[in-house]
Motif scaffolding. Structure first.
Motif, PDB file in Angstrom:
ATOM      1  N   THR A  31       0.711  -1.013  -0.109  1.00 61.82           N
ATOM      2  CA  THR A  31      -0.166  -0.139  -0.079  1.00 61.82           C
ATOM      3  C   THR A  31       0.674   1.166   0.245  1.00 61.82           C
ATOM      4  N   LEU A  32       0.152   2.360  -0.174  1.00 57.39           N
ATOM      5  CA  LEU A  32       0.651   3.580  -0.387  1.00 57.39           C
ATOM      6  C   LEU A  32       1.280   3.497   1.168  1.00 57.39           C
ATOM      7  N   PRO A  33       2.754   4.506   1.256  1.00 58.08           N
ATOM      8  CA  PRO A  33       3.933   4.496   2.557  1.00 58.08           C
ATOM      9  C   PRO A  33       2.444   5.352   3.995  1.00 58.08           C
ATOM     10  N   THR A  34       2.062   6.215   3.337  1.00 58.92           N
ATOM     11  CA  THR A  34       0.824   6.791   4.291  1.00 58.92           C
ATOM     12  C   THR A  34       1.004   5.735   5.852  1.00 58.92           C
ATOM     13  N   GLY A  35       0.821   4.850   5.436  1.00 57.10           N
ATOM     14  CA  GLY A  35      -0.580   3.944   6.596  1.00 57.10           C
ATOM     15  C   GLY A  35       0.706   3.889   7.622  1.00 57.10           C
ATOM     16  N   ARG A  36       2.390   3.003   6.745  1.00 60.31           N
ATOM     17  CA  ARG A  36       2.956   2.890   7.178  1.00 60.31           C
ATOM     18  C   ARG A  36       3.844   4.261   8.352  1.00 60.31           C
ATOM     19  N   THR A  37       3.734   5.164   8.103  1.00 59.43           N
ATOM     20  CA  THR A  37       4.020   6.279   8.387  1.00 59.43           C
ATOM     21  C   THR A  37       3.260   6.879   9.655  1.00 59.43           C
ATOM     22  N   ALA A  38       1.805   6.761   9.444  1.00 65.42           N
ATOM     23  CA  ALA A  38       1.538   6.598  10.496  1.00 65.42           C
ATOM     24  C   ALA A  38       1.808   5.783  11.730  1.00 65.42           C
ATOM     25  N   VAL A  39       1.720   4.780  11.467  1.00 59.53           N
ATOM     26  CA  VAL A  39       1.872   3.161  12.703  1.00 59.53           C
ATOM     27  C   VAL A  39       3.310   4.139  12.859  1.00 59.53           C
ATOM     28  N   GLU A  40       4.603   3.917  12.549  1.00 61.20           N
ATOM     29  CA  GLU A  40       5.661   4.858  13.406  1.00 61.20           C
ATOM     30  C   GLU A  40       5.874   6.261  14.232  1.00 61.20           C
ATOM     31  N   LEU A  41       4.674   6.926  13.507  1.00 62.92           N
ATOM     32  CA  LEU A  41       3.986   8.555  14.025  1.00 62.92           C
ATOM     33  C   LEU A  41       3.538   7.916  15.429  1.00 62.92           C
ATOM     34  N   VAL A  42       3.105   6.929  15.504  1.00 64.55           N
ATOM     35  CA  VAL A  42       2.145   6.239  16.670  1.00 64.55           C
ATOM     36  C   VAL A  42       2.538   5.539  17.413  1.00 64.55           C
ATOM     37  N   ALA A  43       3.814   5.143  17.553  1.00 62.59           N
ATOM     38  CA  ALA A  43       4.891   4.529  17.930  1.00 62.59           C
ATOM     39  C   ALA A  43       5.193   5.449  18.984  1.00 62.59           C
ATOM     40  N   GLY A  44       6.148   6.355  18.091  1.00 60.94           N
ATOM     41  CA  GLY A  44       7.177   6.955  18.614  1.00 60.94           C
ATOM     42  C   GLY A  44       6.568   8.354  19.450  1.00 60.94           C
ATOM     43  N   VAL A  45       5.032   8.433  19.387  1.00 64.68           N
ATOM     44  CA  VAL A  45       3.854   9.087  20.651  1.00 64.68           C
ATOM     45  C   VAL A  45       4.233   8.241  21.771  1.00 64.68           C
ATOM     46  N   CYS A  46       3.227   7.246  21.511  1.00 62.73           N
ATOM     47  CA  CYS A  46       3.071   6.278  22.307  1.00 62.73           C
ATOM     48  C   CYS A  46       4.838   5.475  22.886  1.00 62.73           C
ATOM     49  N   ALA A  47       5.848   6.196  22.617  1.00 64.97           N
ATOM     50  CA  ALA A  47       7.411   5.664  23.649  1.00 64.97           C
ATOM     51  C   ALA A  47       7.150   6.812  24.695  1.00 64.97           C
ATOM     52  N   THR A  48       7.108   7.974  23.965  1.00 65.03           N
ATOM     53  CA  THR A  48       6.874   8.705  24.934  1.00 65.03           C
ATOM     54  C   THR A  48       6.028   9.096  26.324  1.00 65.03           C
ATOM     55  N   VAL A  49       4.991   8.989  25.502  1.00 63.21           N
ATOM     56  CA  VAL A  49       3.884   8.991  26.714  1.00 63.21           C
ATOM     57  C   VAL A  49       4.250   7.769  28.187  1.00 63.21           C
ATOM     58  N   ALA A  50       5.293   6.362  26.545  1.00 61.11           N
ATOM     59  CA  ALA A  50       5.674   5.114  27.957  1.00 61.11           C
ATOM     60  C   ALA A  50       5.922   5.788  29.095  1.00 61.11           C
ATOM     61  N   VAL A  51       7.497   6.529  28.660  1.00 61.33           N
ATOM     62  CA  VAL A  51       8.424   6.434  29.328  1.00 61.33           C
ATOM     63  C   VAL A  51       7.966   7.995  30.797  1.00 61.33           C
ATOM     64  N   CYS A  52       7.604   8.734  29.862  1.00 61.84           N
ATOM     65  CA  CYS A  52       6.540   9.275  31.652  1.00 61.84           C
ATOM     66  C   CYS A  52       5.403   8.978  32.266  1.00 61.84           C
ATOM     67  N   VAL A  53       4.750   8.036  31.457  1.00 60.92           N
ATOM     68  CA  VAL A  53       4.493   6.508  32.590  1.00 60.92           C
ATOM     69  C   VAL A  53       4.882   5.622  33.423  1.00 60.92           C
ATOM     70  N   GLY A  54       6.470   5.145  32.918  1.00 58.88           N
ATOM     71  CA  GLY A  54       6.918   4.845  33.767  1.00 58.88           C
ATOM     72  C   GLY A  54       7.544   5.281  34.840  1.00 58.88           C
ATOM     73  N   VAL A  55       8.621   6.341  34.669  1.00 59.25           N
ATOM     74  CA  VAL A  55       8.767   7.407  35.508  1.00 59.25           C
ATOM     75  C   VAL A  55       7.620   7.491  36.839  1.00 59.25           C
ATOM     76  N   ARG A  56       6.652   7.534  36.577  1.00 62.30           N
ATOM     77  CA  ARG A  56       5.530   8.109  37.574  1.00 62.30           C
ATOM     78  C   ARG A  56       4.980   6.795  37.981  1.00 62.30           C
ATOM     79  N   ARG A  57       5.252   5.586  37.291  1.00 59.39           N
ATOM     80  CA  ARG A  57       5.001   5.203  38.524  1.00 59.39           C
ATOM     81  C   ARG A  57       6.227   3.509  38.753  1.00 59.39           C
ATOM     82  N   ASN A  58       7.109   4.032  38.239  1.00 59.35           N
ATOM     83  CA  ASN A  58       7.856   2.930  38.945  1.00 59.35           C
ATOM     84  C   ASN A  58       9.245   4.191  39.878  1.00 59.35           C
ATOM     85  N   ARG A  59       9.303   5.279  39.555  1.00 57.88           N
ATOM     86  CA  ARG A  59       9.635   6.092  40.393  1.00 57.88           C
ATOM     87  C   ARG A  59      10.848   5.775  40.895  1.00 57.88           C
TER      88      ARG A  59
END
Length: 533
Positions: A31-59
């Motif tokens: 398919t067009l690369p737009t779909g793969r790009t969207a998946v990559e961007l979602v993963a990047g945003v989720c990773a950033t949020v996961a670091v924030c959540v991990g710092v808050r929960r694991n302290r």
């Protein structure tokens, strides 16, 4: 571990696997690369949020490294948005672009995060690990430049973009060894990493790999849609998110006692291979008839030569320090103390200075070993050495004279202060009981809650499995030229005074010159006079 935490980690793992499956399905469908790009961007945003959540929960003990990692991931995700948004969707793609600013900003953030993390953990080798990492990093950068970046730069570019292209490529080339060397700090660290440590290393590796896949194709204009770099970046983002969410991320920032670095066989082989990279690359380039990269090879070879020279100098210094330092207590060894004593005696006799020697013996040390075990005895010796070090002046020499016996060499000492200095050393050791972990004679920790001695008034609360050991010392003191005329005579005089102090009842100071008096006479008077001081 609470079930809710397990469910959250399971959901995060399932979400990561789901993103990989979606990405693979879109790639397989062509398919067009737009779909793969969207998946990559979602993963990047989720990773950033996961670091924030991990710092808050694991302290974790230190949060700064993780905030730097989150900022680096957010910056890279912004770069992806610019590249695949402005570059591809609006068909304004060229190298370099605004997205390259974001990609390059990712490197100093990651390097800073890793350096702060490594220092928080306590580098076992300190500067030596930094030098080793830099040496291997320069070798890796040389290979990347000659065989990955330089071929793309050799292509024809317009005069208007050639300068910007080369400057940006050089910026990438400088960033690669910096991040590579920073990652090696964690690899060379022999401490416990846990799953979070390995996931973090996978993220750093993915960042390097994605850039090496991205850069050459962007320079020559053959890759407009990211290609394999998107998949590698996706895997790297998932690695960072997994590292932050895993409870073992707390261990990565826990401070550890620094240990002495060892030049192991594997590290020696790695440094040897790094040193051989430059001549091998030079040989290959000469055989191929290519001379464009000779200047880079020469500069890299010189840099590695300088780093290795500094590394060898550091190794010699470490070996010298290890030779003069007692492995248990951290004070000087008997051999070093003998050398310092001989030189100090010659200097005192030549310049007319007064030199004092104090021999300190831990009273009833054998009974401490017999009652609590040798590991506790070792702990007592370590604490006694620490207290003696706190009682000495800059320029004094403290060493372990043998077994439970220590020696302090004091220069420029007036005779009237000999007893006072000895009493200061004695008081420093016995001022408070030594707090040690309760151990059996076999060296094992006693069961929690067990105490072998009753609490004393004023001791305060003590953790289970811990107890107080009252320790006293006997001190023998002598000086040159008052009590001896050479090194042998000074040691003999101080040793005789120490024997007199122990014979008179221990836990006191005896000065040479009063040892002929009846037991308990002048010896006790010397100690009593010191008490009055």
């Amino acid at each position: 571990m609470r079930p809710s935490s397990d469910r959250r980690r399971a959901l995060a793992l399932g979400g990561g696997i789901g993103l990989l499956i979606v990405f693979w399905a879109l790639s397989a469908a062509g398919t067009l690369p737009t779909g793969r790009t969207a998946v990559e961007l979602v993963a990047g945003v989720c990773a950033t949020v996961a670091v924030c959540v991990g710092v808050r929960r694991n302290r974790p003990a230190a949060t700064l490294p993780w905030w730097l990692f989150a900022a680096a991931q957010a910056t890279a995700t912004l770069g992806d948005s610019l590249l695949y948004g402005i570059g591809n969707l609006l068909d304004r793609h060229r190298f370099p672009g605004l997205w390259d600013v974001c990609y390059l900003a990712q490197y100093p953030l990651l390097v800073a995060g890793v350096v702060v993390l490594a220092r928080r953990r306590g580098l076992p080798g300190g500067l030596t690990d930094v030098l080793d990492s830099a040496t291997i990093g320069v070798a890796g950068a040389l290979v990347a430049w000659v065989y990955v970046i330089a071929p793309g730069l050799s292509a024809e570019h317009s005069s208007s973009s050639s300068f910007a292209t080369r400057v940006t490529a050089l910026a990438y080339a400088a960033s690669f060894p910096a991040l590579f060397a920073a990652g090696l700090l964690l690899v060379l660290d022999r401490g416990r990493r846990g799953p979070a440590g390995y996931l973090l290393l996978s993220h750093l590796s993915a960042v390097l790999a994605a850039s090496l896949l991205y850069l050459p194709r962007q320079i020559d204009g053959t890759d407009q849609n990211g290609g394999g770099a998107q998949l590698v970046a996706l895997l790297g983002a998932l690695g960072l998110g997994g590292a932050a969410l895993h409870p073992s991320m707390r261990e990565l920032t826990s401070t550890r006692k620094r240990s002495t670095a060892v030049l192991s066989t594997s590290r020696l082989l790695a440094l040897t291979a790094a040193a051989l990279v430059a001549p091998i690359v030079l040989t290959v380039q000469s055989v191929r008839g290519e001379t464009d990269g000779l200047v880079v090879v020469a500069v890299s070879s010189g840099a590695m030569f300088v780093l290795i020279i500094f590394r060898m100098a550091g190794l010699v210094a470490d070996q010298h320090q290890a030779a003069i330092t007692d492995g248990l207590t951290g004070v000087h060894t008997r051999r070093h103390l003998d050398g310092e004593l001989s030189a100090a005696v010659d200097r005192a006799l030549r310049e007319g200075h007064r030199l004092g020697l104090f021999l300190i013996d831990v009273d009833h040390f054998k009974s401490i070993n017999d009652r609590f075990g040798h590991p506790v005895g070792d702990d007592v010796l370590v604490e006694v050495a620490r207290r003696l070090r706190a009682a000495t002046r800059p320029g004094d020499v403290l060493g372990r004279y043998g077994g439970e016996e220590f020696a302090v060499l004091v220069t420029d000492l007036p005779e009237i202060d000999l007893a006072a200095v000895g009493e200061r050393l004695r008081r420093q050791v016995c001022a408070t009981p030594i707090r040690v972990g309760t151990r059996s004679p076999g060296g094992h920790l006693d069961p929690p809650g067990r105490r072998t001695d009753p609490p004393r008034p004023g001791d305060g609360p003590r953790p289970a499995g811990e107890q107080l050991v009252a320790v006293t010392v006997s001190v023998g003191a002598a000086a040159i030229p008052t009590h001896a005329a050479d090194t042998f005579g000074l040691v003999a005089a101080a040793d005789s005074a120490l024997y007199a102090a122990k014979s008179a009842g221990r836990d006191q100071v005896a000065v040479s010159g009063t040892i002929g008096a009846p037991a308990g006479g002048d010896q006790l008077a010397v100690s009593g006079a010191a008490e009055a001081l």
